[in-house]
Motif scaffolding. Structure first.
Motif, PDB file in Angstrom:
ATOM      1  N   GLY A   1       0.789  -1.225   0.000  1.00 45.26           N
ATOM      2  CA  GLY A   1       0.000   0.000   0.000  1.00 45.26           C
ATOM      3  C   GLY A   1       0.819   1.273   0.000  1.00 45.26           C
ATOM      4  O   GLY A   1       0.267   2.369   0.024  1.00 45.26           O
ATOM      5  N   SER A   2       2.128   1.174  -0.028  1.00 40.84           N
ATOM      6  CA  SER A   2       2.976   2.375  -0.015  1.00 40.84           C
ATOM      7  C   SER A   2       2.932   3.064  -1.384  1.00 40.84           C
ATOM      8  O   SER A   2       2.559   2.457  -2.385  1.00 40.84           O
ATOM      9  N   PRO A   3       3.317   4.355  -1.426  1.00 40.81           N
ATOM     10  CA  PRO A   3       3.236   5.101  -2.686  1.00 40.81           C
ATOM     11  C   PRO A   3       4.206   4.567  -3.734  1.00 40.81           C
ATOM     12  O   PRO A   3       5.287   4.084  -3.409  1.00 40.81           O
ATOM     13  N   THR A   4       3.816   4.681  -4.969  1.00 40.23           N
ATOM     14  CA  THR A   4       4.672   4.287  -6.091  1.00 40.23           C
ATOM     15  C   THR A   4       5.449   5.533  -6.514  1.00 40.23           C
ATOM     16  O   THR A   4       5.047   6.250  -7.414  1.00 40.23           O
ATOM     17  N   ASN A   5       6.573   5.763  -5.823  1.00 41.74           N
ATOM     18  CA  ASN A   5       7.323   6.996  -6.023  1.00 41.74           C
ATOM     19  C   ASN A   5       8.710   6.771  -6.615  1.00 41.74           C
ATOM     20  O   ASN A   5       9.517   7.683  -6.682  1.00 41.74           O
ATOM     21  N   PHE A   6       8.995   5.553  -7.023  1.00 39.91           N
ATOM     22  CA  PHE A   6      10.289   5.213  -7.611  1.00 39.91           C
ATOM     23  C   PHE A   6      10.079   4.048  -8.563  1.00 39.91           C
ATOM     24  O   PHE A   6       9.269   3.165  -8.292  1.00 39.91           O
ATOM     25  N   ALA A   7      10.792   4.053  -9.659  1.00 32.62           N
ATOM     26  CA  ALA A   7      10.739   2.930 -10.604  1.00 32.62           C
ATOM     27  C   ALA A   7      12.104   2.789 -11.266  1.00 32.62           C
ATOM     28  O   ALA A   7      12.814   3.772 -11.461  1.00 32.62           O
ATOM     29  N   LYS A   8      12.447   1.581 -11.621  1.00 32.33           N
ATOM     30  CA  LYS A   8      13.725   1.290 -12.263  1.00 32.33           C
ATOM     31  C   LYS A   8      13.472   0.351 -13.450  1.00 32.33           C
ATOM     32  O   LYS A   8      14.000  -0.752 -13.539  1.00 32.33           O
ATOM     33  N   TRP A   9      12.594   0.792 -14.351  1.00 28.61           N
ATOM     34  CA  TRP A   9      12.199  -0.031 -15.485  1.00 28.61           C
ATOM     35  C   TRP A   9      13.349  -0.230 -16.459  1.00 28.61           C
ATOM     36  O   TRP A   9      14.129   0.679 -16.718  1.00 28.61           O
ATOM     37  N   SER A  10      13.420  -1.407 -17.022  1.00 26.28           N
ATOM     38  CA  SER A  10      14.338  -1.686 -18.115  1.00 26.28           C
ATOM     39  C   SER A  10      13.842  -0.938 -19.353  1.00 26.28           C
ATOM     40  O   SER A  10      12.674  -0.539 -19.431  1.00 26.28           O
ATOM     41  N   ARG A  11      14.708  -0.776 -20.300  1.00 28.55           N
ATOM     42  CA  ARG A  11      14.343  -0.075 -21.536  1.00 28.55           C
ATOM     43  C   ARG A  11      13.130  -0.753 -22.183  1.00 28.55           C
ATOM     44  O   ARG A  11      13.061  -1.985 -22.244  1.00 28.55           O
ATOM     45  N   ASN A  12      12.170   0.041 -22.625  1.00 29.28           N
ATOM     46  CA  ASN A  12      10.927  -0.406 -23.279  1.00 29.28           C
ATOM     47  C   ASN A  12      10.000  -1.189 -22.351  1.00 29.28           C
ATOM     48  O   ASN A  12       9.143  -1.941 -22.816  1.00 29.28           O
ATOM     49  N   GLU A  13      10.178  -1.040 -21.062  1.00 31.01           N
ATOM     50  CA  GLU A  13       9.304  -1.689 -20.085  1.00 31.01           C
ATOM     51  C   GLU A  13       8.609  -0.614 -19.248  1.00 31.01           C
ATOM     52  O   GLU A  13       9.143   0.485 -19.115  1.00 31.01           O
ATOM     53  N   PRO A  14       7.496  -0.898 -18.687  1.00 32.13           N
ATOM     54  CA  PRO A  14       6.686  -2.115 -18.820  1.00 32.13           C
ATOM     55  C   PRO A  14       5.988  -2.142 -20.182  1.00 32.13           C
ATOM     56  O   PRO A  14       5.595  -1.106 -20.708  1.00 32.13           O
ATOM     57  N   ASN A  15       5.820  -3.320 -20.728  1.00 31.13           N
ATOM     58  CA  ASN A  15       5.223  -3.425 -22.054  1.00 31.13           C
ATOM     59  C   ASN A  15       3.967  -4.302 -22.114  1.00 31.13           C
ATOM     60  O   ASN A  15       3.350  -4.409 -23.155  1.00 31.13           O
ATOM     61  N   ASN A  16       3.616  -4.961 -21.008  1.00 30.63           N
ATOM     62  CA  ASN A  16       2.436  -5.835 -20.977  1.00 30.63           C
ATOM     63  C   ASN A  16       2.406  -6.761 -22.196  1.00 30.63           C
ATOM     64  O   ASN A  16       1.391  -6.895 -22.875  1.00 30.63           O
ATOM     65  N   TRP A  17       3.517  -7.436 -22.424  1.00 29.81           N
ATOM     66  CA  TRP A  17       3.670  -8.281 -23.597  1.00 29.81           C
ATOM     67  C   TRP A  17       2.512  -9.271 -23.718  1.00 29.81           C
ATOM     68  O   TRP A  17       2.154  -9.956 -22.767  1.00 29.81           O
ATOM     69  N   GLN A  18       1.904  -9.312 -24.878  1.00 29.44           N
ATOM     70  CA  GLN A  18       0.747 -10.149 -25.208  1.00 29.44           C
ATOM     71  C   GLN A  18      -0.445  -9.901 -24.275  1.00 29.44           C
ATOM     72  O   GLN A  18      -1.314 -10.752 -24.138  1.00 29.44           O
ATOM     73  N   GLY A  19      -0.465  -8.742 -23.622  1.00 27.61           N
ATOM     74  CA  GLY A  19      -1.583  -8.386 -22.754  1.00 27.61           C
ATOM     75  C   GLY A  19      -1.707  -9.243 -21.510  1.00 27.61           C
ATOM     76  O   GLY A  19      -2.784  -9.336 -20.928  1.00 27.61           O
ATOM     77  N   ARG A  20      -0.605  -9.864 -21.082  1.00 25.93           N
ATOM     78  CA  ARG A  20      -0.673 -10.824 -19.971  1.00 25.93           C
ATOM     79  C   ARG A  20       0.282 -10.518 -18.818  1.00 25.93           C
ATOM     80  O   ARG A  20       0.420 -11.328 -17.922  1.00 25.93           O
ATOM     81  N   GLU A  21       0.971  -9.386 -18.820  1.00 21.07           N
ATOM     82  CA  GLU A  21       1.993  -9.129 -17.803  1.00 21.07           C
ATOM     83  C   GLU A  21       1.498  -8.084 -16.799  1.00 21.07           C
ATOM     84  O   GLU A  21       1.369  -6.911 -17.138  1.00 21.07           O
ATOM     85  N   ASP A  22       1.252  -8.520 -15.575  1.00 21.37           N
ATOM     86  CA  ASP A  22       0.718  -7.627 -14.548  1.00 21.37           C
ATOM     87  C   ASP A  22       1.554  -7.589 -13.272  1.00 21.37           C
ATOM     88  O   ASP A  22       1.247  -6.820 -12.358  1.00 21.37           O
ATOM     89  N   CYS A  23       2.578  -8.400 -13.169  1.00 24.88           N
ATOM     90  CA  CYS A  23       3.402  -8.451 -11.963  1.00 24.88           C
ATOM     91  C   CYS A  23       4.839  -8.094 -12.329  1.00 24.88           C
ATOM     92  O   CYS A  23       5.250  -8.242 -13.471  1.00 24.88           O
ATOM     93  N   VAL A  24       5.601  -7.607 -11.356  1.00 23.64           N
ATOM     94  CA  VAL A  24       6.913  -7.036 -11.656  1.00 23.64           C
ATOM     95  C   VAL A  24       8.017  -7.818 -10.952  1.00 23.64           C
ATOM     96  O   VAL A  24       7.879  -8.222  -9.802  1.00 23.64           O
ATOM     97  N   HIS A  25       9.102  -8.001 -11.699  1.00 26.12           N
ATOM     98  CA  HIS A  25      10.296  -8.605 -11.115  1.00 26.12           C
ATOM     99  C   HIS A  25      11.495  -7.694 -11.340  1.00 26.12           C
ATOM    100  O   HIS A  25      11.546  -6.926 -12.293  1.00 26.12           O
ATOM    101  N   ALA A  26      12.435  -7.770 -10.412  1.00 29.17           N
ATOM    102  CA  ALA A  26      13.722  -7.092 -10.543  1.00 29.17           C
ATOM    103  C   ALA A  26      14.716  -8.080 -11.134  1.00 29.17           C
ATOM    104  O   ALA A  26      14.440  -9.270 -11.214  1.00 29.17           O
TER     105      ALA A  26
END
Length: 180
Positions: free
Chosen positions: A128-153
């Motif tokens: 529930g904490s604020p989403t105030n930082f992100a470290k996305w890889s290039r061209n991410e997030p992309n929701n590839w094939q409309g099926r990606e909803d969870c995040v990994h480092a």
């Protein structure tokens, strides 16, 4: 009976604050604690259920693979406010990457607590904490094939993030309050 339960809960929560060893360090031990801070940081295992204390939380790298939902449930079982780890600044991201490297020898894809399950591109942390930082890889997030909803480092063995299918099984990082 209800009153006894409420009183027990109140005692637990007040005891959590009162029992915090950081608040009661004796002055004669202060020098020793300061000299040994780095090592002490990695020796909180008994209060962190085998994890590491940092950023006022316990962190635990779990080196077996679960789906994102099962990993979140596992983290909730570890202690108060247990969740997949949320990351709010670069130093936390580096710390988590180092935890993974310490166990695996290299950075590997590892679940963290970020997701957009409820609304696409509206990322939320499981704690529930604020989403105030992100470290996305290039061209991410992309929701590839409309099926990606969870995040990994650890995407492509780097300290960047990627969205992934929640049912995929990965190791994971938990974060929870210290157990006193």
């Amino acid at each position: 009976m209800m009153l006894i339960g409420v009183l027990l809960l109140a005692a637990l929560f007040s005891g959590d604050v009162a029992a915090d060893p950081d608040l009661n360090i004796e002055s004669e031990n202060l020098t020793e604690v300061n000299q040994d801070l780095e090592e002490r940081r990695f020796s909180w295992g008994r209060w962190c259920n085998g994890g590491v204390y940092r950023f006022r939380r316990c962190y635990k790298f779990v080196n077996y693979k679960l789906s994102w939902v099962d990993a979140e449930l596992y983290c909730q079982s570890l202690g108060p406010n247990g969740h997949l780890a949320s990351i709010h600044r670069e130093k936390q991201n580096e710390f988590i990457g180092q935890m993974i490297r310490n166990v695996k020898g290299t950075l590997v894809s590892t679940w963290i607590g970020l997701h957009d399950i409820f609304r696409e591109k509206k990322f939320l942390w499981t704690d529930g904490s604020p989403t105030n930082f992100a470290k996305w890889s290039r061209n991410e997030p992309n929701n590839w094939q409309g099926r990606e909803d969870c995040v990994h480092a650890g995407f492509r063995k780097q300290a960047f993030w990627n969205d992934q299918r929640c049912k995929n099984k990965l190791p994971f990082i938990c974060s929870f309050r210290r157990i006193c």
